[in-house]
Design a protein around this motif. Sequence first.
Motif, PDB file in Angstrom:
ATOM      1  N   ALA A 129      -1.736   2.367 -10.680  1.00  0.00           N
ATOM      2  CA  ALA A 129      -1.921   3.796 -10.461  1.00  0.00           C
ATOM      3  C   ALA A 129      -1.033   4.669 -11.337  1.00  0.00           C
ATOM      4  O   ALA A 129      -1.508   5.612 -11.972  1.00  0.00           O
TER       5      ALA A 129
ATOM      6  N   GLU B 228       9.593   5.034  -6.385  1.00  0.00           N
ATOM      7  CA  GLU B 228       8.304   5.101  -5.707  1.00  0.00           C
ATOM      8  C   GLU B 228       8.111   6.372  -4.906  1.00  0.00           C
ATOM      9  O   GLU B 228       7.129   6.501  -4.187  1.00  0.00           O
TER      10      GLU B 228
ATOM     11  N   GLU C  86      -5.451  -5.556 -17.132  1.00  0.00           N
ATOM     12  CA  GLU C  86      -4.788  -6.180 -15.994  1.00  0.00           C
ATOM     13  C   GLU C  86      -3.381  -6.610 -16.354  1.00  0.00           C
ATOM     14  O   GLU C  86      -3.110  -6.977 -17.491  1.00  0.00           O
ATOM     15  N   THR C  87      -2.515  -6.580 -15.366  1.00  0.00           N
ATOM     16  CA  THR C  87      -1.112  -6.929 -15.579  1.00  0.00           C
ATOM     17  C   THR C  87      -0.952  -8.213 -16.378  1.00  0.00           C
ATOM     18  O   THR C  87      -0.118  -8.297 -17.274  1.00  0.00           O
TER      19      THR C  87
ATOM     20  N   GLN D  11      -8.491  -0.134 -19.067  1.00  0.00           N
ATOM     21  CA  GLN D  11      -7.423  -0.571 -18.182  1.00  0.00           C
ATOM     22  C   GLN D  11      -7.234  -2.068 -18.310  1.00  0.00           C
ATOM     23  O   GLN D  11      -8.181  -2.830 -18.187  1.00  0.00           O
TER      24      GLN D  11
ATOM     25  N   GLU E 240       0.843  -1.186   0.000  1.00  0.00           N
ATOM     26  CA  GLU E 240       0.000   0.000   0.000  1.00  0.00           C
ATOM     27  C   GLU E 240       0.888   1.250   0.000  1.00  0.00           C
ATOM     28  O   GLU E 240       1.653   1.455   0.936  1.00  0.00           O
ATOM     29  N   PRO E 241       0.826   2.083  -1.046  1.00  0.00           N
ATOM     30  CA  PRO E 241       1.775   3.206  -1.138  1.00  0.00           C
ATOM     31  C   PRO E 241       1.694   4.177   0.027  1.00  0.00           C
ATOM     32  O   PRO E 241       2.721   4.656   0.505  1.00  0.00           O
TER      33      PRO E 241
ATOM     34  N   VAL F  10      -2.267   4.726 -14.871  1.00  0.00           N
ATOM     35  CA  VAL F  10      -3.600   5.303 -15.051  1.00  0.00           C
ATOM     36  C   VAL F  10      -3.569   6.818 -14.917  1.00  0.00           C
ATOM     37  O   VAL F  10      -4.213   7.538 -15.685  1.00  0.00           O
ATOM     38  N   THR F  11      -2.812   7.308 -13.943  1.00  0.00           N
ATOM     39  CA  THR F  11      -2.720   8.757 -13.754  1.00  0.00           C
ATOM     40  C   THR F  11      -2.188   9.420 -15.016  1.00  0.00           C
ATOM     41  O   THR F  11      -2.736  10.423 -15.491  1.00  0.00           O
TER      42      THR F  11
ATOM     43  N   SER G 162      -4.729   9.270 -17.852  1.00  0.00           N
ATOM     44  CA  SER G 162      -5.839  10.215 -17.690  1.00  0.00           C
ATOM     45  C   SER G 162      -5.457  11.589 -18.180  1.00  0.00           C
ATOM     46  O   SER G 162      -6.245  12.277 -18.829  1.00  0.00           O
TER      47      SER G 162
ATOM     48  N   ASN H  60      -3.269  -1.590 -15.533  1.00  0.00           N
ATOM     49  CA  ASN H  60      -4.221  -1.308 -14.462  1.00  0.00           C
ATOM     50  C   ASN H  60      -3.524  -0.944 -13.150  1.00  0.00           C
ATOM     51  O   ASN H  60      -3.890  -1.452 -12.106  1.00  0.00           O
TER      52      ASN H  60
ATOM     53  N   VAL I 290       1.270  15.522 -13.827  1.00  0.00           N
ATOM     54  CA  VAL I 290       1.351  14.113 -13.439  1.00  0.00           C
ATOM     55  C   VAL I 290       2.458  13.884 -12.415  1.00  0.00           C
ATOM     56  O   VAL I 290       2.337  13.052 -11.531  1.00  0.00           O
TER      57      VAL I 290
END
Lengths: 301, 317, 536
Positions: C388, C261, C414-415, C412, C241-242, C391-392, C395, C386, C321
């Motif tokens: 973050a 990260e 999936e990996t 999106q 979880e980031p 996707v960012t 977008s 898919n 971004v």
Amino acid sequence: MGTSPVTVAHGEQPVARPAPRWVGGTVWRFARKKPLGAAGALIMGAMVATALLANLFATHDPIATEAARTLARPGADHWLGTDNLGRDIYSRIVHGARVSLIVGVASTLLGSALGGVIGLLSGYAGGKVDLVTQRILDILQGLPLLVLALVMSAALGPSLTNVVIAISVPIIPRAARVIRSSVLAIREMQYVEAARAVGLRHLRIAFRHVLPNTMGPFIVLCTAQLGSAILVEAALSFLGLGVPEPYPSWGRMLSLSAAEYAQKAPHLVLFPGLAISLAVFGSNLLGDALRDTLDPRLRGA
Amino acid sequence: MKTYLLQRIAIALLTLFGMSIVIFGLLRLAPGDIVDILFAAAGYVDVKQKQAILKELGMDRPYWVQYLEWLWQIVTGDLGKSYRYELPAWELIKPLLPVTLELAGLAIVISVLLGVPTGVISAVRQDSGLDYVLRLLSLAGLSMPSFWLAMVIILGCVAWFGWIPPMTYVGPRENLRLHALQFLLPALAVGYRSSALIMRITRSALLEVLREDYIRTAEAKGQTTRVVVWRHALRNAMLPVVTVIGIEFAFMIGGLVVTETVFNLPGVARFLVEAIQWRDYPMVQNLVMFIAIVVILSNLAVDLLYGVLDPRVRYGD
Amino acid sequence: MIRVQHLALVGSAVLAFTAILVAGAPAEASKPGGVLTLTLREDLPQGFAVHETSTISSVWPVMPCLNNLVLFDPLKATESPDTVIGELAEKWSWQDGYRNLVFFLRKDVKWHDGKPFTSKDVKYTFDILREAPDSPVKLRINPRNDWYANVEAVEAADPHTVIFRLKRPQPSLLLMLASGYSPVYAAHVPAANYRTSCIGTGPFKVKEWRKGEFLEYVRNPDYFVKGRPYLDGLKYVVIKEPGTRIAALQTGQVEVSFPNEVSKTNADQLKAAVPKLVITPYSTNVNDNVIMNIKKPPFDNVKVRLAVSHGIDRRALIQAVHQGGAVAGAAMAPKPYGVWGLLEGDLNGQPGYGKAADDKAKARKLLAETGFSPQSPLKVEMVTRNIAIYVTMASFVISELKQIGIEATLKQIETAQWHATATRGDYQIGANLTGIGPDDPDANFYENFICGSPRNYSFYCNEQVVAQIHQQSQELDPKKRLAQVQAIQKKLEEEAARPLLDWRLDYFTVWPHVKNLIPHQSIYNFGRMQEVWLDK
């Protein structure tokens, strides 16, 4: 002599009420007796209005990014601030209501309707059909809810319709259970026996006489499941499997980078979570009040 | 009693059998398999190499063959190997259990300690201001998304204490204080939610029971209200409460995905979600069956408890 | 009585002492001991089998266990041919005009299980990697096969000498061997075993790998560099979880950030909360780019591709971004982060770098020429992974394209299906991230722009450019080579083959007591942990 709405639960004596003469009167009496329920109805009403009139209520385009104003604090130009891409949070929450509502209502109705029909037929038929159906429902219910939704979501792929289907599937067995137990009691009622004696076919009896009397528990079930459906959608979005971009989704607003930037911009975490909580709170309040009203066990309390 | 038990066990086995088919099929419905994930980690795709790996894992055989092999493995007690970690599944599952069980157990204890007394108070003082406040508080607990509550707790810890609970499992023997902190915070988050359910059920069950005939009989006999409530009513109100506790506990075994993820606890649910994302079929299948068995056992336990609590319920002939 | 001779003696002693101080005494004395806690964003995908993966999640936690023939000096932030130092090789030399690379191996190296390291291990490893016909073992997944396409043979002349015979000159081979992606496997350990355990020669031995939780290393007491490693152990904690990961870094439970990260906003936040944290911005050698399927309409038309490239305001993207935590560049990383990138002046002429309004107008004009307009907009489906960060970015690109009249919906993926989808060409346009091992044109161009390469997702195939790529690969004069590489980059942007959006910067964060952990301009090459020590 029309069949009046009879609400039954768990073997108690049914109490027939006269059909209301003025719908408004019922609503007013309801609001006065159950202020919490009225509050819930108000919240839900506001949510529906926001969803329908999203474009009216929103101040900005929810997917328009504004590079210069990322992570802005709530202020005059952005009422609830902006996110890490500079998108207006207030507008995204307003449009997110649309998604949450559509997904919540659609999946609840779909799951409850399917489950309700299954429960109706299974409870009415009884015997072996009932036994087998119950076992199949056991199977569905035995799988952990989120896991089921996860696998379905992965299987179907991320899209609005698929999320609705994925969330509705775990609702089916729960809905079937509730309707079935209601049907089991109604089945023994005198007027049902009378209908059979007259020679009406089973299916007709099931849908025209038994079904309407399960409306009470059905409504309660729906409002109870609505809150749960909204939460499951939020959890799925949080895990990255919910409604895809660019639809704004409250759950996804909380996942994409929200926690990372929370120290600098706590409003990113605060407002979407509050929105979800408020929606579920409203539906729960309304559901509680409806259940209190329609469930005679607690009447007079 | 014996026939009842046997009946239940037979039904349970049937249900488990059905579930095994469902989970086996559902998993293979999801597009992509372990080999696709492996290639994703390698950043490219090669069809010939993919075929070779599928063959190596035995995944190129027809589905019914693979299904029967899995069933046979369960029967002989061999849980198969994880596709990802290439280790026996049981070895990977074993360390997860104490974590999830402890979390679920603590959460249930907290939810009962919070939920039952507030439910009783709320029922006895029905429709008073206190009742409303308690009901609203509990409803708030039910309405909050669990992952949001978890996030807020962690962020609050960072902002106010400059501290977060340990990120790797700390055993109780290593450091009791840290261990307690590691589990208490998520247990509180989960327990708050569950306590709301317990409170509502306690309240409604108690209200129903308080109107029953034999309560009025007890009141007529002249015992004080308090004794009436606590001895007769509570005991009978506990039946649905016990049911809910059973349901909640069963749910927690596989359902605490977000809590375990946000608090970084190495439990069953977190591992299961990752296994699903990796299409690690043996792990997912066995874990789900395991959870199902726990659910069935806990339902059975609840039903047996019913027999103890409510003398009106009898099993068998 | 003080005599002149005494003075002279003292004077020269002082001079000598000062000379030594100035010349090279370390600023602080390194202390042995301590366990360093790092973090991982996910568990090791395939254990320690670095040769079967292509992700930082594999390289970062596995580098401490293994060694290369050569490595980029951990203590020098900018990698270049001059910073290559020996690990398992004591000396090496190019012969025959960069056609043969001879390594003289160390004689004092042992594997973690006690067996001696010899040239057999090197031949074994690189025969596997290049898929030599007589290699006894085959990797079941081999992502960097094309790095060794030019290797004709690997000879183990004697137990401590290895010769790489190349088909044609290729100076870049040494740099690829210096990347974290090129460790040496043990010949006596089945290659598949590396997925579950690690027998290496490296400074650390695996102590415990608790799946999904953490990976723990303990110091290798028989390491061939005496006095190293300084640390007693390493612990890599998995935190998916980031938000939780940043919190762990901020509160000190984790002492080192995971490469790539920490965004600029994270860095600002961390610095504000804990001012003493040491935060180093560096280029990760990972870039954001747009892939377009050149084989299918509408992107088979170079005007449409150029319109896309013009339409995306690079500077706005960097701000929106990445909050400024990225830099503009073309196909190679720009200075000062990389050594091959286009210079500022050249970049300003490229699509997307001009004034936003002008660029967008140009884009609309290009689209109009191909038959699309705001009245009949171009409708496409953009794919992305898919997760973050993809996707960012996607977008933002979508919102930019909307302004020039391209309506894109986001799908999106999936990996599990991303690479398959991209490789099959099952898409029109996509938002993509590309990471490159070393900052080297060969590694980049051969992977991404050669006709038929599996990672050439755009299916870009220009024979002229291919010839240019082969030419620069054999060019021995560094200045000439730089000019050729820059010419290739310009051409790629002009054809909008794979418009490059930006090069991601990472803000490598360590607690101040962690010394000698210096990020390089590629995240894949500095994880050995041999020189790191704790000032506690």
